[in-house]
Write an enzyme that holds these catalytic residues in place. Sequence first.
Site, PDB file in Angstrom:
ATOM      1  N   LYS A  42       0.808  -1.197   0.000  1.00 26.42           N
ATOM      2  CA  LYS A  42       0.000   0.000   0.000  1.00 26.42           C
ATOM      3  C   LYS A  42       0.851   1.261   0.000  1.00 26.42           C
ATOM      4  O   LYS A  42       0.430   2.324  -0.430  1.00 26.42           O
ATOM      5  CB  LYS A  42      -0.865   0.033   1.278  1.00 26.42           C
ATOM      6  CG  LYS A  42      -1.761  -1.143   1.475  1.00 26.42           C
ATOM      7  CD  LYS A  42      -2.469  -1.001   2.845  1.00 26.42           C
ATOM      8  CE  LYS A  42      -3.145  -2.283   3.233  1.00 26.42           C
ATOM      9  NZ  LYS A  42      -3.660  -2.207   4.623  1.00 26.42           N
ATOM     10  N   GLY A  43       2.079   1.129   0.528  1.00 26.03           N
ATOM     11  CA  GLY A  43       2.863   2.294   0.925  1.00 26.03           C
ATOM     12  C   GLY A  43       3.165   3.321  -0.152  1.00 26.03           C
ATOM     13  O   GLY A  43       3.335   4.497   0.146  1.00 26.03           O
ATOM     14  N   ASP A 102      14.398  -0.901   1.851  1.00 29.78           N
ATOM     15  CA  ASP A 102      15.023  -1.194   3.137  1.00 29.78           C
ATOM     16  C   ASP A 102      15.980  -2.372   2.934  1.00 29.78           C
ATOM     17  O   ASP A 102      17.082  -2.201   2.427  1.00 29.78           O
ATOM     18  CB  ASP A 102      13.885  -1.472   4.129  1.00 29.78           C
ATOM     19  CG  ASP A 102      14.341  -1.708   5.544  1.00 29.78           C
ATOM     20  OD1 ASP A 102      15.493  -1.389   5.868  1.00 29.78           O
ATOM     21  OD2 ASP A 102      13.533  -2.222   6.349  1.00 29.78           O
ATOM     22  N   LYS A 130      17.146   3.419   2.201  1.00 35.49           N
ATOM     23  CA  LYS A 130      17.888   3.194   3.451  1.00 35.49           C
ATOM     24  C   LYS A 130      19.018   2.211   3.153  1.00 35.49           C
ATOM     25  O   LYS A 130      18.904   1.026   3.429  1.00 35.49           O
ATOM     26  CB  LYS A 130      16.954   2.540   4.490  1.00 35.49           C
ATOM     27  CG  LYS A 130      16.127   3.487   5.312  1.00 35.49           C
ATOM     28  CD  LYS A 130      15.712   2.881   6.652  1.00 35.49           C
ATOM     29  CE  LYS A 130      14.359   2.244   6.608  1.00 35.49           C
ATOM     30  NZ  LYS A 130      13.781   1.961   7.938  1.00 35.49           N
ATOM     31  N   PHE A 151      13.257   4.355  11.593  1.00 32.37           N
ATOM     32  CA  PHE A 151      11.931   3.975  11.118  1.00 32.37           C
ATOM     33  C   PHE A 151      11.132   5.248  10.882  1.00 32.37           C
ATOM     34  O   PHE A 151      11.032   6.106  11.758  1.00 32.37           O
ATOM     35  CB  PHE A 151      11.223   3.071  12.128  1.00 32.37           C
ATOM     36  CG  PHE A 151      10.026   2.395  11.517  1.00 32.37           C
ATOM     37  CD1 PHE A 151      10.175   1.230  10.783  1.00 32.37           C
ATOM     38  CD2 PHE A 151       8.765   2.951  11.641  1.00 32.37           C
ATOM     39  CE1 PHE A 151       9.087   0.622  10.174  1.00 32.37           C
ATOM     40  CE2 PHE A 151       7.657   2.343  11.040  1.00 32.37           C
ATOM     41  CZ  PHE A 151       7.826   1.179  10.310  1.00 32.37           C
ATOM     42  N   VAL A 152      10.573   5.364   9.667  1.00 32.15           N
ATOM     43  CA  VAL A 152       9.863   6.593   9.307  1.00 32.15           C
ATOM     44  C   VAL A 152       8.403   6.322   8.961  1.00 32.15           C
ATOM     45  O   VAL A 152       8.048   5.215   8.544  1.00 32.15           O
ATOM     46  CB  VAL A 152      10.556   7.313   8.124  1.00 32.15           C
ATOM     47  CG1 VAL A 152      11.886   7.904   8.547  1.00 32.15           C
ATOM     48  CG2 VAL A 152      10.739   6.381   6.936  1.00 32.15           C
ATOM     49  N   ASP A 158       3.604   3.710   6.904  1.00 36.03           N
ATOM     50  CA  ASP A 158       2.805   3.503   8.118  1.00 36.03           C
ATOM     51  C   ASP A 158       3.603   2.873   9.248  1.00 36.03           C
ATOM     52  O   ASP A 158       4.658   2.269   9.035  1.00 36.03           O
ATOM     53  CB  ASP A 158       1.635   2.566   7.815  1.00 36.03           C
ATOM     54  CG  ASP A 158       2.120   1.125   7.620  1.00 36.03           C
ATOM     55  OD1 ASP A 158       2.992   0.888   6.768  1.00 36.03           O
ATOM     56  OD2 ASP A 158       1.636   0.228   8.356  1.00 36.03           O
ATOM     57  N   ARG A 164      -0.163   7.168   7.572  1.00 38.23           N
ATOM     58  CA  ARG A 164       0.084   7.269   6.128  1.00 38.23           C
ATOM     59  C   ARG A 164      -0.291   8.654   5.612  1.00 38.23           C
ATOM     60  O   ARG A 164       0.191   9.102   4.586  1.00 38.23           O
ATOM     61  CB  ARG A 164      -0.745   6.221   5.373  1.00 38.23           C
ATOM     62  CG  ARG A 164      -0.335   4.777   5.646  1.00 38.23           C
ATOM     63  CD  ARG A 164      -1.027   3.871   4.635  1.00 38.23           C
ATOM     64  NE  ARG A 164      -1.007   2.466   5.023  1.00 38.23           N
ATOM     65  CZ  ARG A 164      -0.010   1.623   4.757  1.00 38.23           C
ATOM     66  NH1 ARG A 164       1.052   2.040   4.118  1.00 38.23           N
ATOM     67  NH2 ARG A 164      -0.098   0.356   5.131  1.00 38.23           N
TER      68      ARG A 164
HETATM   69  P1  IMP Z   1      12.258  -4.361   2.191  1.00 41.60           P
HETATM   70  O1  IMP Z   1      11.720  -5.584   1.518  1.00 41.60           O
HETATM   71  O2  IMP Z   1      12.965  -4.661   3.474  1.00 41.60           O
HETATM   72  O3  IMP Z   1      13.082  -3.467   1.295  1.00 41.60           O
HETATM   73  O4  IMP Z   1      11.022  -3.573   2.738  1.00 41.60           O
HETATM   74  C1  IMP Z   1      10.297  -2.792   1.986  1.00 41.60           C
HETATM   75  C2  IMP Z   1       9.016  -2.425   2.700  1.00 41.60           C
HETATM   76  O5  IMP Z   1       9.146  -2.385   4.143  1.00 41.60           O
HETATM   77  C3  IMP Z   1       8.707  -1.025   2.316  1.00 41.60           C
HETATM   78  O6  IMP Z   1       8.094  -0.969   1.058  1.00 41.60           O
HETATM   79  C4  IMP Z   1       7.845  -0.570   3.466  1.00 41.60           C
HETATM   80  O7  IMP Z   1       6.516  -0.985   3.239  1.00 41.60           O
HETATM   81  C5  IMP Z   1       8.427  -1.280   4.668  1.00 41.60           C
HETATM   82  N1  IMP Z   1       9.345  -0.413   5.403  1.00 41.60           N
HETATM   83  C6  IMP Z   1      10.683  -0.476   5.439  1.00 41.60           C
HETATM   84  N2  IMP Z   1      11.213   0.508   6.195  1.00 41.60           N
HETATM   85  C7  IMP Z   1      10.155   1.232   6.660  1.00 41.60           C
HETATM   86  C8  IMP Z   1      10.041   2.411   7.489  1.00 41.60           C
HETATM   87  O8  IMP Z   1      11.015   3.023   7.969  1.00 41.60           O
HETATM   88  N3  IMP Z   1       8.765   2.834   7.717  1.00 41.60           N
HETATM   89  C9  IMP Z   1       7.660   2.227   7.225  1.00 41.60           C
HETATM   90  N4  IMP Z   1       7.734   1.143   6.430  1.00 41.60           N
HETATM   91  C10 IMP Z   1       8.974   0.638   6.151  1.00 41.60           C
HETATM   92 MG    MG Z   2       6.324  -0.880   0.360  1.00 40.76          MG
END
Ligand code: IMP
Ligand code: MG
Length: 182
Positions: A42-43, A102, A130, A151-152, A158, A164
Amino acid sequence: MEQHEFKTLIEADDIQRRVREMAERISIDYPESSPLFIVLLKGAFIFAADLIRNLSIPHEIDFITLFSYQNGTKRSADVGVINHLRCHIEGRDIIIIDEIVDTGHTLSRLIRTLKDHNARSHRICTLLDKPDTREVNIEVDYVGFTIPDVFVVGYGLDYRERYRNLPYIAELTPEIKNTINS
Ligand code: IMP
Ligand code: MG
């Protein structure tokens, strides 16, 4: 509106300015091929809505929901698909729109799918990066802002489905998290 005092990391005006720049860059890079934007739900929904309204090229848009098994603010490497793409991928130039990269597990899962479906090319466009928390090596092509390992929330991001709607990016400090959890 929520009652918490957040620590603002990126102001709303700065986000809007950067999103316009990113859209201009993409419009220059894809003058003719009508790329397909794949938005990660959703983000990324707010970022994507602002980004595409600033594009000056023909394009299409589709949405996908991926999830990683999660424990609070910790992510895991296990990524699943909730809803699937409806657009045809084969031979298309794809631009993935994500709100934050992330560990990179979510995107590496999606890239695998795009390769399986013979996309002509793919690039990643993310509002936030990040790099300190990366666990898989992926190339990110368009980055709005690089942030440290915090964490943001806000602008689509969210914490437990909240915040959001904030127009800016805020750091969710451990103190605020404790007040939310209690
Ligand atoms: P990844 O697979 O670890 O790269 O994670 C990606 C997803 O984790 C992102 O699309 C976000 O939905 C969530 N996420 C990672 N870091 C944050 C944060 O600091 N705040 C909120 N959601 C996060
Ligand atoms: Mg995401």
